[in-house]
Write a protein that holds these residues in place. Structure first.
Motif, PDB file in Angstrom:
ATOM      1  N   CYS A  79      11.581  11.371  -2.376  1.00  0.00           N
ATOM      2  CA  CYS A  79      10.998  10.468  -1.387  1.00  0.00           C
ATOM      3  C   CYS A  79      11.411  10.934   0.008  1.00  0.00           C
ATOM      4  O   CYS A  79      12.586  11.220   0.252  1.00  0.00           O
ATOM      5  N   THR A  90       1.676   2.109 -10.112  1.00  0.00           N
ATOM      6  CA  THR A  90       0.990   0.827 -10.063  1.00  0.00           C
ATOM      7  C   THR A  90      -0.269   0.935  -9.216  1.00  0.00           C
ATOM      8  O   THR A  90      -0.740   2.023  -8.924  1.00  0.00           O
ATOM      9  N   THR A 147      -2.455  -1.421  -5.808  1.00  0.00           N
ATOM     10  CA  THR A 147      -2.113  -2.077  -4.549  1.00  0.00           C
ATOM     11  C   THR A 147      -3.236  -3.017  -4.129  1.00  0.00           C
ATOM     12  O   THR A 147      -4.341  -2.948  -4.665  1.00  0.00           O
ATOM     13  N   VAL A 194      -0.671   4.715  -7.457  1.00  0.00           N
ATOM     14  CA  VAL A 194       0.370   4.505  -6.451  1.00  0.00           C
ATOM     15  C   VAL A 194       1.740   4.601  -7.121  1.00  0.00           C
ATOM     16  O   VAL A 194       1.983   3.957  -8.140  1.00  0.00           O
ATOM     17  N   ARG A 205       5.815   3.988  -6.597  1.00  0.00           N
ATOM     18  CA  ARG A 205       6.757   3.220  -5.779  1.00  0.00           C
ATOM     19  C   ARG A 205       8.152   3.815  -5.939  1.00  0.00           C
ATOM     20  O   ARG A 205       8.667   3.947  -7.046  1.00  0.00           O
ATOM     21  N   CYS A 206       8.772   4.180  -4.825  1.00  0.00           N
ATOM     22  CA  CYS A 206      10.113   4.760  -4.841  1.00  0.00           C
ATOM     23  C   CYS A 206      11.082   3.802  -5.543  1.00  0.00           C
ATOM     24  O   CYS A 206      11.121   2.615  -5.220  1.00  0.00           O
ATOM     25  N   TRP A 231       9.312   2.288  -1.153  1.00  0.00           N
ATOM     26  CA  TRP A 231       8.253   2.940  -0.378  1.00  0.00           C
ATOM     27  C   TRP A 231       7.166   3.376  -1.363  1.00  0.00           C
ATOM     28  O   TRP A 231       7.455   3.897  -2.444  1.00  0.00           O
ATOM     29  N   GLU A 232       5.897   3.186  -0.989  1.00  0.00           N
ATOM     30  CA  GLU A 232       4.787   3.480  -1.877  1.00  0.00           C
ATOM     31  C   GLU A 232       3.914   4.605  -1.331  1.00  0.00           C
ATOM     32  O   GLU A 232       3.647   4.659  -0.133  1.00  0.00           O
ATOM     33  N   ASP A 253       0.276   7.009  -2.265  1.00  0.00           N
ATOM     34  CA  ASP A 253      -0.945   7.208  -3.027  1.00  0.00           C
ATOM     35  C   ASP A 253      -0.867   8.613  -3.630  1.00  0.00           C
ATOM     36  O   ASP A 253      -0.831   9.612  -2.905  1.00  0.00           O
ATOM     37  N   SER A 285       1.328   7.583   2.568  1.00  0.00           N
ATOM     38  CA  SER A 285       2.138   6.389   2.336  1.00  0.00           C
ATOM     39  C   SER A 285       1.241   5.179   2.529  1.00  0.00           C
ATOM     40  O   SER A 285       0.265   5.228   3.281  1.00  0.00           O
TER      41      SER A 285
END
Length: 136
Positions: free
Chosen positions: A43, A56, A58, A75, A77-78, A83-84, A86, A92
């Motif tokens: 990340c 996931t 969004t 997506v 997610r860290c 933090w997300e 694509d 981001s």
């Protein structure tokens, strides 16, 4: 620099990921609806193992009072701070104009930008083999 077989298409089924080390770089290879994407497993926020994060969807832009959900399975997610990103384009979700994934397919980078970028790598399927290419 070069192409690396990371497994067969059967090894990384739709919705799954595989984390590999290529040329000393930890890379997550994701199968999203039959298309493969590869991103650096780090990340840009604080170097967490991004590819271990939850995959996931969004909420999407919508009218006031409406909540549209989309991009399911696209997506990541860290796992450390949420933090997300694509996976299909590396942007981001919280600040897509400043924190973007470096993509090798299109080679787009804002010159002089000092924001951290997440590296991605081109992925192809050749005779049922998933192949990641690293160009340095």
């Amino acid at each position: 620099m070069g192409k690396h077989v990371v497994g067969s298409t059967g090894d990384i089924k739709a919705g799954e990921r595989k984390i590999v080390r290529l040329e000393g770089i930890s890379i997550g290879v994701f199968n999203i609806k039959g298309t493969y994407y590869a991103v650096k497993n780090s990340c840009p926020h604080q170097l967490a193992p991004l590819c271990l994060g939850k995959v996931t969807g969004t909420t999407l832009p919508s009218k006031p009072g409406e909540f549209l959900y989309g991009k399911e399975g696209e997506v990541v997610r860290c796992p450390w701070h949420g933090w997300e990103f694509d996976l299909t384009n590396g942007q981001s979700l919280f600040d897509p104009n400043k924190c973007r994934v470096k993509t090798y397919e299109v080679g787009v980078e804002a010159p002089g930008e000092e924001e951290p970028r997440l590296e991605t790598f081109p992925v192809d399927v050749e005779e049922e083999q998933v192949v990641v290419t690293i160009n340095r």
